[in-house]
Scaffold this motif. Sequence first.
Motif, PDB file in Angstrom:
ATOM      1  N   ILE A 143       5.347  10.622 -13.075  1.00  0.00           N
ATOM      2  CA  ILE A 143       4.219   9.688 -13.014  1.00  0.00           C
ATOM      3  C   ILE A 143       2.976  10.471 -12.593  1.00  0.00           C
ATOM      4  N   MET A 144       1.812   9.960 -12.962  1.00  0.00           N
ATOM      5  CA  MET A 144       0.577  10.600 -12.509  1.00  0.00           C
ATOM      6  C   MET A 144       0.256  10.052 -11.125  1.00  0.00           C
ATOM      7  N   THR A 145      -0.125  10.948 -10.256  1.00  0.00           N
ATOM      8  CA  THR A 145      -0.416  10.579  -8.872  1.00  0.00           C
ATOM      9  C   THR A 145      -1.847  10.974  -8.566  1.00  0.00           C
ATOM     10  N   TYR A 146      -2.501  10.151  -7.784  1.00  0.00           N
ATOM     11  CA  TYR A 146      -3.908  10.369  -7.462  1.00  0.00           C
ATOM     12  C   TYR A 146      -4.018  10.651  -5.974  1.00  0.00           C
ATOM     13  N   ARG A 147      -4.704  11.737  -5.620  1.00  0.00           N
ATOM     14  CA  ARG A 147      -4.863  12.095  -4.200  1.00  0.00           C
ATOM     15  C   ARG A 147      -6.330  12.254  -3.855  1.00  0.00           C
ATOM     16  N   VAL A 148      -6.726  11.650  -2.720  1.00  0.00           N
ATOM     17  CA  VAL A 148      -8.125  11.771  -2.279  1.00  0.00           C
ATOM     18  C   VAL A 148      -8.185  12.229  -0.823  1.00  0.00           C
ATOM     19  N   PHE A 149      -9.218  12.976  -0.485  1.00  0.00           N
ATOM     20  CA  PHE A 149      -9.551  13.180   0.924  1.00  0.00           C
ATOM     21  C   PHE A 149     -10.638  12.152   1.247  1.00  0.00           C
ATOM     22  N   VAL A 150     -10.424  11.441   2.338  1.00  0.00           N
ATOM     23  CA  VAL A 150     -11.313  10.315   2.645  1.00  0.00           C
ATOM     24  C   VAL A 150     -11.799  10.414   4.083  1.00  0.00           C
ATOM     25  N   LYS A 151     -13.100  10.235   4.263  1.00  0.00           N
ATOM     26  CA  LYS A 151     -13.658  10.187   5.620  1.00  0.00           C
ATOM     27  C   LYS A 151     -13.568   8.743   6.094  1.00  0.00           C
ATOM     28  N   VAL A 152     -12.941   8.540   7.258  1.00  0.00           N
ATOM     29  CA  VAL A 152     -12.798   7.180   7.800  1.00  0.00           C
ATOM     30  C   VAL A 152     -13.331   7.167   9.239  1.00  0.00           C
ATOM     31  N   ASP A 153     -13.484   5.952   9.800  1.00  0.00           N
ATOM     32  CA  ASP A 153     -14.016   5.874  11.174  1.00  0.00           C
ATOM     33  C   ASP A 153     -13.036   6.471  12.173  1.00  0.00           C
ATOM     34  N   SER A 154     -11.759   6.144  12.012  1.00  0.00           N
ATOM     35  CA  SER A 154     -10.779   6.768  12.909  1.00  0.00           C
ATOM     36  C   SER A 154      -9.378   6.685  12.313  1.00  0.00           C
ATOM     37  N   TRP A 155      -8.603   7.671  12.645  1.00  0.00           N
ATOM     38  CA  TRP A 155      -7.196   7.695  12.225  1.00  0.00           C
ATOM     39  C   TRP A 155      -6.410   8.539  13.229  1.00  0.00           C
ATOM     40  N   ASP A 156      -5.295   8.025  13.713  1.00  0.00           N
ATOM     41  CA  ASP A 156      -4.498   8.799  14.683  1.00  0.00           C
ATOM     42  C   ASP A 156      -3.905  10.026  13.999  1.00  0.00           C
ATOM     43  N   SER A 157      -4.159  11.184  14.570  1.00  0.00           N
ATOM     44  CA  SER A 157      -3.761  12.416  13.886  1.00  0.00           C
ATOM     45  C   SER A 157      -2.251  12.656  13.905  1.00  0.00           C
ATOM     46  N   ASP A 158      -1.502  11.836  14.658  1.00  0.00           N
ATOM     47  CA  ASP A 158      -0.037  12.003  14.660  1.00  0.00           C
ATOM     48  C   ASP A 158       0.664  10.934  13.814  1.00  0.00           C
ATOM     49  N   THR A 159      -0.103  10.168  13.031  1.00  0.00           N
ATOM     50  CA  THR A 159       0.472   9.013  12.324  1.00  0.00           C
ATOM     51  C   THR A 159       0.327   9.128  10.810  1.00  0.00           C
ATOM     52  N   ALA A 160       1.418   8.852  10.115  1.00  0.00           N
ATOM     53  CA  ALA A 160       1.396   8.827   8.645  1.00  0.00           C
ATOM     54  C   ALA A 160       1.847   7.447   8.178  1.00  0.00           C
ATOM     55  N   LEU A 161       1.192   6.945   7.169  1.00  0.00           N
ATOM     56  CA  LEU A 161       1.527   5.612   6.664  1.00  0.00           C
ATOM     57  C   LEU A 161       2.041   5.691   5.233  1.00  0.00           C
ATOM     58  N   LEU A 162       3.155   5.003   4.977  1.00  0.00           N
ATOM     59  CA  LEU A 162       3.676   4.891   3.606  1.00  0.00           C
ATOM     60  C   LEU A 162       3.702   3.416   3.251  1.00  0.00           C
ATOM     61  N   SER A 163       3.146   3.081   2.118  1.00  0.00           N
ATOM     62  CA  SER A 163       3.056   1.683   1.727  1.00  0.00           C
ATOM     63  C   SER A 163       3.796   1.468   0.395  1.00  0.00           C
ATOM     64  N   PHE A 164       4.859   0.691   0.442  1.00  0.00           N
ATOM     65  CA  PHE A 164       5.671   0.433  -0.762  1.00  0.00           C
ATOM     66  C   PHE A 164       5.216  -0.870  -1.405  1.00  0.00           C
ATOM     67  N   GLU A 165       4.891  -0.796  -2.679  1.00  0.00           N
ATOM     68  CA  GLU A 165       4.418  -1.960  -3.432  1.00  0.00           C
ATOM     69  C   GLU A 165       5.478  -2.289  -4.488  1.00  0.00           C
ATOM     70  N   THR A 166       6.413  -3.169  -4.147  1.00  0.00           N
ATOM     71  CA  THR A 166       7.568  -3.366  -5.030  1.00  0.00           C
ATOM     72  C   THR A 166       7.197  -4.086  -6.333  1.00  0.00           C
ATOM     73  N   GLU A 167       6.183  -4.936  -6.272  1.00  0.00           N
ATOM     74  CA  GLU A 167       5.769  -5.685  -7.469  1.00  0.00           C
ATOM     75  C   GLU A 167       5.365  -4.738  -8.601  1.00  0.00           C
ATOM     76  N   LYS A 168       4.647  -3.662  -8.214  1.00  0.00           N
ATOM     77  CA  LYS A 168       4.124  -2.732  -9.228  1.00  0.00           C
ATOM     78  C   LYS A 168       4.899  -1.430  -9.283  1.00  0.00           C
ATOM     79  N   SER A 169       6.037  -1.344  -8.581  1.00  0.00           N
ATOM     80  CA  SER A 169       6.754  -0.067  -8.453  1.00  0.00           C
ATOM     81  C   SER A 169       5.791   1.030  -8.027  1.00  0.00           C
TER      82      SER A 169
END
Length: 355
Positions: A143-169
């Motif tokens: 599959i084609m995957t899209y990756r971005v570097f994004v500037k945000v207001d804050s993000w914990d540097s020890d935390t990674a988030l994975l989000s599963f979207e089952t409707e759209k695989s």
Amino acid sequence: MGKPDVAIVGLGPAGSLMAWKAAEAGYNVKAYDIQKTYTKPCGDAIIVKEEYEDLLRKSESIDGIVTRHIIEVSGYGSRIIEHGSPAWYIVDKTRLVGYFREQALSHGAEIVYEAMNPNVELGNVVVDARGPYAHVAVKDSYIMTYRVFVKVDSWDSDTALLSFETEKSGLAWIFPSYRGENIVNAGGGLKGESLSRVKDYVKNFLKKRFGNSFEIIEEKAAPIAVYSEVEPVTNGVIRIGEAGGLINSAGGEGIRMALISALHAFNSLSHEDPVKAYLRLVKPLVKESLLTRRLLRSVERVEARRASRLLYNLPDVFWREFLRGNMSYLLLFKSFIVKPRIGVEALRVLLSSRS
Ligand SMILES: Cc1cc2nc3c(=O)[nH]c(=O)nc-3n(C[C@H](O)[C@H](O)[C@H](O)COP(=O)(O)OP(=O)(O)OC[C@H]3O[C@@H](n4cnc5c(N)ncnc54)[C@H](O)[C@@H]3O)c2cc1C
């Protein structure tokens, strides 16, 4: 001039590590890559494993440590998995691969910067390490995957988030990045969708999370071979990393398997029949890759709500070990014992995907 002892096509994490180790051991190595500088986009997260810990440290490419995961499942919400110790490293992959290549060169490997097709004529032992590019000619293997570097207001540097979207695989992520504080590495992929749809999916995902308070500072796309065949040897050519289909298809995690399979391929060189030795050494990774393919298929084939319920309710032990690269039938069994009702449901789903 005769054939080199070892010819390697592709110098990503897998090929460059193999080139280094083989040259250092005194083999005559010739290697090929299209690009002088490795720039393939990635989440840049590597599962912490003893097998390559020392190599990562030497490369000075580690820029962060993840000890907490947020698992988000569409329609259900999110769960937090605390590891209590380092689970992933965040690395600068360009630096990592650059270091491996430098080491290969300094130990006498020859590197040629051109596209090559791996075939048995190239060397006494030939290694295909072209990553997902070994599969792109095969329809629906990636599959084609899209990756971005994004500037945000804050993000914990020890935390990674994975989000599963089952409707759209689909799967989207937000990881800390090596680019600096509050610059995250985010991205995602969707089965069977065009790159522009994937981009919209990732941008909407970011909007949901950060509102309008985010700024994309770099974007890139690359294939990921989560549906390819798992084939560590083809016509006498050893395939390491993603070229061999060695990837956790249920999460797109492939650097660990790239590094470990490269070490297996290197260790097989001292055997009388390197191909046979490699097939034996790489077996656990093959089994794991096949199991993750099966999990992915299973989740995709059941109705989205049922898949979400199942994913959301998997016990902590499952997520913790899955995220640490310890996926196995034994882990599934252990998880089912902890939550028998989910176990029965998961078993039904797995069996329904056998065809
Ligand atoms: C957007 C994205 C995010 C990801 N995030 C993560 C993550 O966070 N953690 C993780 O573990 N995995 C992640 N992965 C997967 C991971 O990037 C790969 O599995 C891993 O890099 C595989 O390493 P490799 O050495 O096998 O192949 P690659 O890293 O793909 O390297 C292949 C090399 O071969 C070269 N090449 C290709 N064709 C030829 C040719 N014909 N001739 C010569 N050279 C050639 C390429 O230029 C490249 O340098 C991600 C993948 C993508 C696309």
